[in-house]
Design a protein around this motif. Structure first.
Motif, mmCIF file in Angstrom:
data_model
loop_
_atom_site.group_PDB
_atom_site.id
_atom_site.type_symbol
_atom_site.label_atom_id
_atom_site.label_comp_id
_atom_site.label_asym_id
_atom_site.label_seq_id
_atom_site.Cartn_x
_atom_site.Cartn_y
_atom_site.Cartn_z
ATOM 1 N N LEU A 173 0.854 -1.184 0.000
ATOM 2 C CA LEU A 173 0.000 0.000 0.000
ATOM 3 C C LEU A 173 0.893 1.238 0.000
ATOM 4 O O LEU A 173 1.423 1.641 1.027
ATOM 5 N N ALA A 220 -8.220 3.954 -4.778
ATOM 6 C CA ALA A 220 -8.770 4.251 -3.455
ATOM 7 C C ALA A 220 -10.287 4.112 -3.404
ATOM 8 O O ALA A 220 -10.898 4.404 -2.376
ATOM 9 N N PRO A 245 -13.494 2.311 -2.736
ATOM 10 C CA PRO A 245 -13.873 1.091 -2.018
ATOM 11 C C PRO A 245 -14.729 0.138 -2.844
ATOM 12 O O PRO A 245 -14.709 -1.078 -2.611
ATOM 13 N N VAL A 271 -12.140 -1.979 -4.916
ATOM 14 C CA VAL A 271 -11.183 -2.809 -4.183
ATOM 15 C C VAL A 271 -11.425 -4.309 -4.353
ATOM 16 O O VAL A 271 -10.494 -5.063 -4.659
ATOM 17 N N PHE A 327 -1.394 -1.213 -4.303
ATOM 18 C CA PHE A 327 -2.282 -0.063 -4.392
ATOM 19 C C PHE A 327 -1.452 1.182 -4.079
ATOM 20 O O PHE A 327 -0.714 1.194 -3.094
ATOM 21 N N VAL A 370 -2.035 5.274 -3.430
ATOM 22 C CA VAL A 370 -3.112 6.242 -3.219
ATOM 23 C C VAL A 370 -2.552 7.512 -2.581
ATOM 24 O O VAL A 370 -1.380 7.580 -2.207
ATOM 25 N N SER A 425 -5.484 8.630 2.147
ATOM 26 C CA SER A 425 -6.372 7.492 1.863
ATOM 27 C C SER A 425 -5.813 6.155 2.329
ATOM 28 O O SER A 425 -6.492 5.133 2.223
ATOM 29 N N VAL A 458 -8.044 2.647 2.688
ATOM 30 C CA VAL A 458 -7.886 1.556 1.726
ATOM 31 C C VAL A 458 -7.465 0.274 2.435
ATOM 32 O O VAL A 458 -7.938 -0.824 2.101
ATOM 33 N N GLU A 504 -10.516 -1.277 3.780
ATOM 34 C CA GLU A 504 -11.365 -1.885 2.748
ATOM 35 C C GLU A 504 -10.803 -3.231 2.292
ATOM 36 O O GLU A 504 -11.540 -4.200 2.107
#
Length: 315
Positions: A17, A253, A255, A258, A269, A271, A275, A279, A282
């Motif tokens: 992330l 980002a 939801p 995702v 991911f 973002v 966020s 994330v 999620e």
């Protein structure tokens, strides 16, 4: 609850992330917000709001500053992405009828080798201070990747001759943000160490629409079946060729997207820093089995509105 935690889905599968940044100072925000690295450093901001090109040392210091803040976490640097809606007056870019389809991003850089190699040398020099990776934007064909990689090798040779250090095994990837790159993702994956999906441009180019044009903006959605198929194809091609694949567009980002990204096989991911925790939360909600079940039905639907309504009913 999700701060200082790994990014895991409900099965315990781990994801990366990362954060998107525009200047070296933003790396501090990425760390403060618990980002696990930087998936997109938009280097064009180093070239803006000034009257001349940043030289090699200026760029080197900027990249070095960012990667040292990250303390070993990855920093993916996108090479200069200008043209389209990003103008830099002192470069004297010619006016084009359709700049988004014109001389921009990797096309401009490959046509201006001195400028491009200055940036590449700066990135390479900074790579001794951390995990830096190079990403070429707006790729549409294999030749562009090969040409870019050739210039990287030329820069390595120049730095070696000067006795300057660099990471000889630096990873090189591309932004897959055009319909062309999606169509030949299997070919491009054989040339790259990683993909990063730029959903903003990918959506616009795939749907042939300008999100800023109110008359056609209704078409601009990453839930359009055409866009979802492009995303799935890119991720599948990366997976089949053993390279990592991330997403650094705004959609990463969302939801509602995702679970589809989990099912498609996205591994990273990227973002905005604010966020990150949202994330992570999620991603933690979904098992692969549940995400696959959602994906299997969504991909049978024919319209964007049907897709959105169905996903909303399952959240």
């Amino acid at each position: 609850m999700f701060r200082n935690k790994k990014t895991l889905n409900a099965d315990g599968t781990e994801y990366e992330l990362f954060c998107n940044i525009g200047k070296p100072e933003d790396a501090v925000k990425a760390v403060e917000c618990d980002g696990e690295g930087v998936g997109l450093f938009r280097t064009e901001f180093l070239f803006m709001d000034r009257n001349s090109l940043p030289n090699e040392n200026e760029q080197f210091e900027a990249y070095k500053k960012a990667v040292m803040v990250l303390k070993g976490k990855p920093l993916i640097i996108r090479t200069l992405d200008i043209g389209g809606d990003k103008e830099i007056p002192y470069l004297g870019l010619e006016k084009e009828e359709n700049p988004f389809m014109g001389y921009r991003a990797i096309r401009y850089c490959l046509g201006n080798k001195d400028l491009f190699k200055t940036q590449i040398r700066a990135i390479l020099r900074a790579s001794v201070y951390g995990d830096i990776r190079i990403m070429f934007p707006l790729v549409t064909c294999v030749e562009e990747v090969r040409h870019g990689k050739t210039l990287v090798e030329e820069c390595k040779a120049e730095l070696k001759a000067q006795g300057k250090g660099f990471n000889n095994d630096i990873k090189i990837g591309i932004m897959t943000e055009t319909a062309a790159s999606a169509a030949i993702a299997d070919l491009l994956a054989k040339e790259c160490d990683f993909f990063s999906i730029g959903t903003n441009d990918l959506t616009g180019y795939t749907m042939s629409c300008d999100r800023g044009n109110s008359k056609v903006s209704y078409l601009y959605s990453h839930f359009q079946p055409a866009v979802l198929r492009m995303i799935e194809k890119i991720i599948k091609s990366a997976s089949e060729n053993g390279i990592t694949v991330g997403m650094c567009g705004e959609a990463a980002a969302d939801p509602m997207l995702v679970p589809l990204l989990i099912s498609f096989g996205l591994t990273e991911f990227s973002v905005s820093p604010v966020s990150v925790l949202k994330v992570r939360k999620e991603i933690a909600k979904w098992t692969k089995r549940d995400a696959d079940a959602l994906r299997d039905y969504v991909m049978t639907l024919h319209t964007q509105s049907e897709i959105v309504e169905y996903i909303k009913s399952k959240l």
